[in-house]
Enzyme design. Sequence first.
Site, PDB file in Angstrom:
ATOM      1  N   LYS A  14       0.836  -1.203   0.000  1.00 22.88           N
ATOM      2  CA  LYS A  14       0.000   0.000   0.000  1.00 22.88           C
ATOM      3  C   LYS A  14       0.870   1.253   0.000  1.00 22.88           C
ATOM      4  O   LYS A  14       0.576   2.223  -0.695  1.00 22.88           O
ATOM      5  CB  LYS A  14      -0.947  -0.010   1.199  1.00 22.88           C
ATOM      6  N   LYS A  22      -4.808  -9.693 -12.046  1.00 14.59           N
ATOM      7  CA  LYS A  22      -5.801 -10.011 -11.018  1.00 14.59           C
ATOM      8  C   LYS A  22      -6.835  -8.884 -10.930  1.00 14.59           C
ATOM      9  O   LYS A  22      -6.481  -7.705 -10.959  1.00 14.59           O
ATOM     10  CB  LYS A  22      -5.048 -10.137  -9.691  1.00 14.59           C
ATOM     11  N   LYS A  45      -9.554  -3.342  -7.466  1.00 17.41           N
ATOM     12  CA  LYS A  45      -9.903  -1.933  -7.553  1.00 17.41           C
ATOM     13  C   LYS A  45      -8.654  -1.096  -7.863  1.00 17.41           C
ATOM     14  O   LYS A  45      -8.719  -0.134  -8.617  1.00 17.41           O
ATOM     15  CB  LYS A  45     -10.514  -1.479  -6.229  1.00 17.41           C
TER      16      LYS A  45
END
Length: 322
Positions: A112, A191, A194
Amino acid sequence: MSNPQRYLSGVQPSGLLHLGNYFGAIRQHILNQDNAFYFIANYHALTTLRDAVQLRQHTHDVAVTYLALGLDPARATFFRQSDVPEVTELTWLLLTVTGMGLLERAVSYKEKKERGIAATAGLFTYPVLMASDILIYDADVVPVGSDQVQHLEMTRDIAQTFNNTFEREVFKLPRYVLGTPVPVPGLDGQKMSKSYSNTIPIFEKGKALKSLVMSIKTDSTPLEEPKDPDNCNVFALYKLFASEQEIAQMRDNYGKSGYGYGHAKKALLELIDAHFSEAHKRREALEKDPDYVEDILREGGRRAREAARQVLERARQACGIS
Ligand code: TRP
């Protein structure tokens, strides 16, 4: 039929839920809902989403999505994470026994951060809040997608450390089960996620759904030549919705001259439509009655809170707080 094992899972309200979420986790949640606890992880979403209007909207969307897909509030306890504030208190107790080294090894934090998400203390300690979510309800089984496996290992580690530190079996050690083991490809073949903007939302329909399906990336094998189903994003998605028989038939089609990706996409579109047609109807009804949805979440929160209070009290006793 009631489930002797308590299933529990959380889903973040961070955007429209898509087929990757559906096959990775949601479908299993709906299948295993007797005696289960499922919640909308809005505290977790705050680590990446800082817009009150959007957070409220996404939270409502997740609720409607689950209810439309068949989550039955008479069978499962369905609630908002934040309606059980006890979970934040337990998070603190757990933080005091969680090693920095454990959190520093968390892959999802690093990923992240690399994607540009602010490296706050909240993002860093996210797995401890998640451990608290699981432990506070004495969960036995946590159905998740493969990206959450490390978090489940950390949960067990934290629970065990707490039990050892205070020399009591305060927490049950949960185990995880994985959703569809095959990956769900997105429009571009990566994959479905979002963060790659390659998703097909569960409740897309009509023209918008059609244009998404038609945009799935395929190779440039000419129409007359046979195509390789095992290297095709359309086929990979088709398999998720189709029966054994339909899959065999589609394999055959790929071998035929004159059967093109356009045909396969149309067949896929039909299966998606059929699969979610009941859910679409339920969703429309739910969207007309936001108070009903709110009542379900409140009642779920009340039940969840009762369970949480007992476990929190055990933890407080064990460490000398109460
Ligand atoms: N971290 C999970 C995800 O992003 C969501 C979540 C929060 C969760 N708390 C949980 C999942 C507890 C399972 C159990 O998907």
